[in-house]
Each structure stands twice: as structure tokens, then as C-alpha cells.
Design a protein around this motif. Structure first.
Motif, PDB file in Angstrom:
ATOM      1  N   GLN A   1       0.834  -1.208   0.000  1.00 32.00           N
ATOM      2  CA  GLN A   1       0.000   0.000   0.000  1.00 32.00           C
ATOM      3  C   GLN A   1       0.865   1.252   0.000  1.00 32.00           C
ATOM      4  N   GLU A   2       1.950   1.222   0.740  1.00 31.85           N
ATOM      5  CA  GLU A   2       2.886   2.349   0.752  1.00 31.85           C
ATOM      6  C   GLU A   2       3.478   2.565  -0.646  1.00 31.85           C
ATOM      7  N   MET A   3       3.761   1.463  -1.335  1.00 39.97           N
ATOM      8  CA  MET A   3       4.310   1.554  -2.684  1.00 39.97           C
ATOM      9  C   MET A   3       3.314   2.215  -3.642  1.00 39.97           C
ATOM     10  N   LYS A   4       2.028   1.917  -3.476  1.00 42.37           N
ATOM     11  CA  LYS A   4       1.006   2.532  -4.327  1.00 42.37           C
ATOM     12  C   LYS A   4       0.956   4.043  -4.124  1.00 42.37           C
ATOM     13  N   VAL A   5       1.099   4.475  -2.882  1.00 42.16           N
ATOM     14  CA  VAL A   5       1.084   5.911  -2.588  1.00 42.16           C
ATOM     15  C   VAL A   5       2.292   6.584  -3.238  1.00 42.16           C
ATOM     16  N   ILE A   6       3.466   5.995  -3.081  1.00 39.34           N
ATOM     17  CA  ILE A   6       4.684   6.575  -3.647  1.00 39.34           C
ATOM     18  C   ILE A   6       4.589   6.668  -5.168  1.00 39.34           C
ATOM     19  N   ALA A   7       4.081   5.612  -5.815  1.00 36.70           N
ATOM     20  CA  ALA A   7       4.050   5.553  -7.277  1.00 36.70           C
ATOM     21  C   ALA A   7       3.006   6.471  -7.891  1.00 36.70           C
ATOM     22  N   ASN A   8       1.928   6.723  -7.179  1.00 37.28           N
ATOM     23  CA  ASN A   8       0.784   7.388  -7.804  1.00 37.28           C
ATOM     24  C   ASN A   8       0.533   8.829  -7.374  1.00 37.28           C
ATOM     25  N   GLN A   9       1.350   9.356  -6.461  1.00 33.25           N
ATOM     26  CA  GLN A   9       1.114  10.727  -6.005  1.00 33.25           C
ATOM     27  C   GLN A   9       2.373  11.583  -6.133  1.00 33.25           C
ATOM     28  N   THR A  10       3.054  11.446  -7.261  1.00 36.04           N
ATOM     29  CA  THR A  10       4.281  12.196  -7.490  1.00 36.04           C
ATOM     30  C   THR A  10       3.984  13.557  -8.124  1.00 36.04           C
ATOM     31  N   ASP A  11       5.009  14.392  -8.167  1.00 36.54           N
ATOM     32  CA  ASP A  11       4.897  15.668  -8.879  1.00 36.54           C
ATOM     33  C   ASP A  11       4.725  15.429 -10.378  1.00 36.54           C
TER      34      ASP A  11
END
Length: 197
Positions: free
Chosen positions: A85-95
Motif C-alpha cells: 500500500q505504501e508503494m502505491k502511494v509513492i508511485a501514484n502521487q508524485t509531482d
């Protein structure tokens, strides 16, 4: 097949009418320069799996210790089983989310296929900015042509790549169509050459 100049220009106009900004460049070096020029140093960037990003050198420029905050590098340090789940946040909420599309219709719709859909959240909404780097051979007339291109062309090549890279077949699990965007969020670098699937 690469489109003629009239088709290229008409498609650019259609894309701009749907809120996308477009930059037409001649080759892979120009595509890399145009893409990197849009990304401020220090910005968080996710390079989604793309032969186009790989062949243009954009993937390496972002992920190999350059002046960017590489989301891909962060993901490689995490465990999917325990930190998914943490990986999904990192991958999908970038600049910035970078990738490509499988087809662009003449009326200005972007069409992207994926086995898992892992990149779709960032493209559709999650990333603050999206840059698609696209070979001009991906311009098609209609949505039906786009779907045919995905199944009859892109999937066959991606299946070979997936077997070589992951040891498993690819599939079309999900298809994302982007018909309209608020101006300024999605930029397309359109290359007057054949690149990617």
C-alpha cells in the motif's frame, strides 16, 4: 506507419482542444531534452514502464542518480508483500508521472492498456503533472483502431518483452481512455519517428 504532416497537425489541434499541451519533436534526443526541461530539479518523478522512456534515455536520466527524486528508486527498496500500500502511494502521487500511450485518436483521445493498471491512478488523477512521450506511429483514426492496435500490435510485442523480463506472459487487464483534461496537467511529447510499442 508514420502519419503525414496534415494528420499530425490535425491531431495536435484536437489534443489541444481537449486540454492537452503538445510539443512535436524530431527524434529521441529531442524528446529527452524536451521532457527533462519540463521537470524542475528536486521534483518527485515516477517513470512508468515504457519502451519509449527506455529507448529515449529518459528512464535513466530520472532514475540513475540525477537531480530528481526518483519514485522508482524508492519502490525498489521496498517489499511488495509487506509494503504494497505504501508503494502505491509513492508511485501514484508524485509531482510528475512519465510514460507513454498505446494510441492517440485523430479526435484527441489518449488510449493506454495495462496488465495490472498500476500506472492508471497517477495518469488519471494522482500525479500533479503527467508527461506522455509518444512515437508518431501511434496516431490512429478512431477508438476502434486504437483497440485494434493494442491487441494486434502492442500486446504481441509486450508479451515477448514480459516473457524475457519477468518470465511470464502479458495481457490486457485494463484500458484507460483519457478524453479530456484540465489545461496544464497532461503534456504530450510527440516524436516524428517510430518508437515504443
Amino acid at each position: 506507419m508514420l502519419p503525414d504532416e496534415q494528420t499530425l497537425k490535425a491531431t495536435v489541434v484536437a489534443l489541444e482542444e481537449h486540454g492537452f499541451s503538445v510539443e512535436v519533436v524530431d527524434d529521441l534526443d529531442a524528446a529527452r531534452a524536451a521532457t527533462l526541461a519540463r521537470i524542475p530539479h528536486g521534483a518527485s518523478v515516477m517513470t512508468n514502464t515504457s519502451v519509449t522512456l527506455q529507448e529515449s534515455g529518459i528512464e535513466d536520466a530520472i532514475n540513475d542518480g540525477g537531480p530528481y527524486d526518483s519514485a522508482r528508486a524508492k519502490l525498489l527498496a521496498l517489499d511488495w508483500q509487506t509494503q504494497g500500500q505504501e508503494m502505491k502511494v509513492i508511485a501514484n502521487q508524485t509531482d510528475y508521472a512519465l510514460g507513454s500511450v498505446h494510441a492517440i485518436t485523430r479526435d484527441g483521445t489518449l488510449v493506454i492498456a495495462s496488465a495490472s493498471g498500476s500506472q492508471f491512478a497517477s495518469y488519471a488523477w494522482g500525479a500533479a503533472n503527467v508527461i506522455f512521450v509518444v512515437g508518431a506511429q501511434k496516431l490512429v483514426d478512431t477508438l476502434a483502431d486504437a483497440h485494434e492496435r493494442i491487441y494486434q500490435h502492442s500486446l504481441k510485442l509486450e508479451d515477448v518483452r514480459a516473457q524475457a523480463t519477468y518470465g511470464q506472459h502479458s495481457s490486457v487487464g485494463k484500458v484507460l481512455e483519457i478524453h479530456q483534461e484540465l489545461p496544464g496537467r497532461i503534456h504530450i511529447v510527440l516524436i516524428r519517428t517510430r518508437v515504443g510499442f
